[in-house]
Design a protein around this motif. Structure first.
Motif, short mmCIF file in Angstrom:
data_model
loop_
_atom_site.label_atom_id
_atom_site.label_comp_id
_atom_site.label_asym_id
_atom_site.label_seq_id
_atom_site.Cartn_x
_atom_site.Cartn_y
_atom_site.Cartn_z
N PHE A 118 0.80 -1.23 0.00
CA PHE A 118 0.00 0.00 0.00
C PHE A 118 0.83 1.28 0.00
O PHE A 118 0.26 2.36 -0.19
N ALA A 197 -16.01 1.42 6.03
CA ALA A 197 -15.63 2.31 4.93
C ALA A 197 -14.99 3.61 5.40
O ALA A 197 -14.35 4.29 4.60
N THR A 200 -9.04 5.03 7.86
CA THR A 200 -7.82 5.31 7.09
C THR A 200 -6.62 4.88 7.93
O THR A 200 -6.63 4.98 9.16
N GLY A 242 -2.07 4.09 2.06
CA GLY A 242 -3.24 3.75 1.28
C GLY A 242 -4.15 4.95 1.11
O GLY A 242 -3.89 6.05 1.61
N ASP A 246 -9.63 3.75 2.93
CA ASP A 246 -9.27 2.38 2.54
C ASP A 246 -8.50 1.67 3.66
O ASP A 246 -7.83 0.68 3.41
N SER A 249 -8.96 -2.17 4.16
CA SER A 249 -8.18 -3.03 3.27
C SER A 249 -6.76 -3.20 3.80
O SER A 249 -6.18 -4.29 3.74
#
Length: 411
Positions: A118, A197, A200, A242, A246, A249
């Motif tokens: 990332f 969602a 960060t 990233g 995100d 992830s």
């Protein structure tokens, strides 16, 4: 991926053995007792020295070409497959190399590959080599007092101010944070979207103003964990790992790497051989019930080794073992608890009172610590959910917060 110019396994094993056998640092243990601790039970001075010694070993190993074996040469590795890494790990165990502290493992095997996936070109250039050889150490800043198994519920906030982010919140159970230079941190940057969602990821230096690290005393006596407080900690947007939003992830990738190494291969806690020696030296080896326990421990140990070898073979062929890591962690935890039950039966009162009998009272570090790994790295229940959903194809558990934004969920 190996190539035609790669050394054969036999050639590599000979070269690795020759180097490791002459470079493992000799340590004066001052007559230290048997080490079967699951979590380090050391004072700050001795644990800091342990971390320093292991990081120095990682640097020497990497400089000699025996680190980052599975990484591509473009990323600073050797371009070899999992079988070569297994050879080095086995030799490190054979020659008692200084390995096993969780902070070094987290830095090298979890954070470094996450940055590789990332990170920006600048982040890779500035940080990756330091994380790979452990000259810079990085802890995880994931869990919070109200967000452990349900990590996506985390409440640490990061608000954007121009080209900077201002972070406030609390993290907990961060292994080795008091010895780390960096923290891989998850923070909520948007509370008005679903919880997964609005997260960060950031790489935060732990000497940044506003960061406070407090070690946590464990029931086994050590303080290898810490809680980390962040009070208006300002970082550049270049610290972001990233894309904005995100972070989940990033977290999944890191946790995936964690499951890959959660198979007991790091030598955490007591081993089958140590339990067998304890039973023999105490005279309990003739007890038929103890012998049954020993047989179960041996069987679990062999099955774990075979499973780890099978996973290594699949990785060497480029197969992602994925959720299989959850199976391996459950196997490993079950082995640790089986060992704890056996030594409890063998030692009796000698486990809870230091009678001066060599190699007895020290087993309390394993018994108390083994419980913790049913929680650390994802609880047993979380691992079973992963297995059920991703391997068995079962429906996911019902969730009352499905579709709701983080700010709408009742706490």
């Amino acid at each position: 991926m190996t190539t035609d110019t790669s050394p054969t396994l036999d050639e590599f094993e000979r070269a690795a053995r020759a180097w490791i056998s002459t470079h493992v640092p000799q340590v004066d243990d001052d007559g230290a007792d048997l080490d079967v601790a699951v979590f380090k039970n050391l004072d700050e001075k001795h644990e800091r020295e342990l971390v320093r010694r292991e990081a120095a070993w990682q640097q020497s190993k990497t400089a000699a070409g025996f680190g980052a074996l599975g990484w591509s040469t473009a990323d600073g590795g050797q371009g070899l497959d999992q079988r070569y890494e297994t050879i080095v790990a086995d030799l490190e165990h054979e020659y008692s190399a200084p390995v096993g502290h969780e902070l070094v493992m987290v830095t090298v095997k979890l954070v470094a590959p996450t940055v590789r996936l990332f990170g920006t070109d600048r982040q890779k250039e500035e940080l990756l080599s330091g994380f790979l050889d452990a000259s810079e150490l990085c802890c995880q800043l994931f869990s919070e007092p109200g967000a452990g198994s349900d990590l996506a519920s985390l409440a640490t906030r990061a608000r954007r101010e121009g080209d900077s982010w201002v972070i406030s919140g609390q993290k907990i159970w961060s292994s080795g944070a008091q010895f780390a230079d960096w923290g891989l941190l998850l923070a909520r940057t948007d509370p008005d979207v679903v919880k997964h969602a609005g997260i960060t990821a950031f790489l935060v230096r732990l000497d940044t103003p506003g960061v406070q690290v407090r070690p946590i005393r464990q029931m086994s006596g050590g303080s290898s964990f810490a809680e980390v407080f962040l009070d208006e900690v300002r970082v550049s947007d270049q610290a972001r790992l990233g894309a904005v939003g995100d972070g989940w992830s990033v977290a999944l990738a890191t946790l995936g790497f964690e499951r890959e190494v959660s198979d007991g291969s790091a030598g955490v806690g007591g081993s089958w051989e140590q339990v067998r020696d304890l039973a023999e030296s105490s005279g309990a080896g003739s007890d038929p019930l103890v012998r049954q326990r020993l047989a179960r421990i041996y069987t679990r140990t062999v099955l774990n080794d075979l499973s780890a070898a099978a996973d290594a073979a699949r990785r060497s062929e480029g197969v992602d073992v994925g959720a299989t890591g959850s199976l391996r962690k459950l196997q490993w935890v079950a082995l640790m608890r089986e060992i704890a039950d056996a030594v409890t039966e063998v030692l009796g009162d000698s486990l809870v009172a230091d009678t001066g009998r060599p190699g007895s009272y020290v087993w309390g570090d394993h018994v108390l610590g083994s419980i913790g790994y049913s929680v650390a790295g994802g609880t047993d229940e979380v691992q079973r959910n992963i297995i059920g959903e991703r391997i068995l194809g079962l429906p996911s558990e019902p969730r009352t917060d499905r579709g709701a934004s983080w700010s709408e969920v009742r706490r």
